[in-house]
Write a protein that holds these residues in place. Structure first.
Motif, short mmCIF file in Angstrom:
data_model
loop_
_atom_site.label_atom_id
_atom_site.label_comp_id
_atom_site.label_asym_id
_atom_site.label_seq_id
_atom_site.Cartn_x
_atom_site.Cartn_y
_atom_site.Cartn_z
N LYS A 68 25.18 34.98 41.05
CA LYS A 68 24.90 35.39 42.64
C LYS A 68 24.54 34.20 43.41
O LYS A 68 23.85 34.04 42.75
N PRO A 73 27.83 31.65 50.21
CA PRO A 73 29.14 32.78 49.47
C PRO A 73 30.20 32.29 49.74
O PRO A 73 31.17 32.32 48.57
N ASN A 89 30.80 31.91 40.59
CA ASN A 89 30.68 33.36 41.81
C ASN A 89 30.87 34.39 41.69
O ASN A 89 32.63 34.16 41.68
N THR A 90 30.38 35.17 42.17
CA THR A 90 30.86 36.85 41.03
C THR A 90 31.56 37.43 42.47
O THR A 90 32.46 38.06 42.21
N ARG A 91 31.20 36.93 43.60
CA ARG A 91 32.05 37.13 45.12
C ARG A 91 33.63 37.11 44.33
O ARG A 91 34.14 37.31 44.99
N TYR A 92 33.65 35.44 43.74
CA TYR A 92 35.44 35.65 43.48
C TYR A 92 35.59 35.45 41.60
O TYR A 92 36.52 35.36 41.26
N LYS A 97 40.74 38.13 44.44
CA LYS A 97 39.95 37.04 45.61
C LYS A 97 39.77 35.03 45.03
O LYS A 97 40.07 34.80 46.25
#
Length: 221
Positions: A68, A73, A89-92, A97
């Motif tokens: 995280k 970001p 990165n968990t965002r991607y 994504k």
């Protein structure tokens, strides 16, 4: 980050700003979700293939995990030099994504194209470019990441200029501008971008990227 300047000059030091991040889970645990299987398999394939191509790579990798990233970001992945850890990165954290984010960067010239590789493979290849610089540090018995990065880039300049009578590369920054915008950030980032370009595009990679990787391999012997 390296300072900007004239294309005829040399790149600066640094490889990334500090990140506020925390480990979210082991990469293998992340794979237990069937929606993430191919994403993780692509990452593992990249590590395996690059380990076959570059001597000593696995000696520097202590952990690969999902992270995280709290204060930046846009970071898709990162290499922790001090601990030999690769964070994603968990965002991607899935194929769609990562592809959307990476391909948008490619369109803007920020990263080199990914050829027939997936976006996560391109991103991991970039981070492994940093880990390979760490291998070069070990081979050179150095503890100065920036100094080793600079030496690799200067050797790439020598390789490119060898035999050229005109239009020589007067500095390493001109090399970086041919690879990607992000490559101009620093010597270390140029090496990482070149590594990703060669991994993804092979013989179709930029001549400048090929020279950087050739120089890098020379320091791995």
């Amino acid at each position: 980050m390296g300072g900007r300047g004239a294309n005829s000059g040399d790149l600066g030091g640094g490889n990334a700003s500090s990140l506020n991040s925390e480990k979210a889970g082991d990469i293998w645990n992340y794979r237990h979700n069937e929606n993430n299987e191919q994403f993780v398999d692509n990452i593992n394939q990249t590590v395996r293939e690059m380990a076959e191509s570059y001597d000593g790579l696995m000696n520097t990798i202590n952990d690969i995990y999902m992270a995280k990233v709290k204060d930046n970001p846009t970071v898709m992945a990162f290499w922790d030099i001090d601990h030999g850890e690769l964070g994603i990165n968990t965002r991607y954290g899935n194929i769609e994504k990562m592809a959307s984010a990476y391909d948008d960067c490619v369109k803007k010239g920020y990263h080199p194209g990914r050829g027939n590789k997936t976006a996560e493979q391109a991103v991991i290849a970039h981070e492994l470019g940093h880990s390979l610089t760490s291998v070069a540090m070990q081979k050179m018995r150095s503890n100065n990441f920036d100094d080793v990065s600079k030496k690799i880039m200067k050797e790439a300049q020598n390789i490119l200029n060898k035999g050229l009578k005109k239009k020589k590369y007067p500095g390493t920054r001109k090399i970086a501008t041919k690879i990607s915008e992000y490559a101009t950030s620093s010597n270390a980032e140029c090496i990482a971008e070149a590594t990703a370009d060669v991994y993804c595009n092979g013989s179709k990679a930029k001549a400048e990227s090929k020279a950087v990787v050739q120089a890098l391999k020379g320091f791995l012997k």
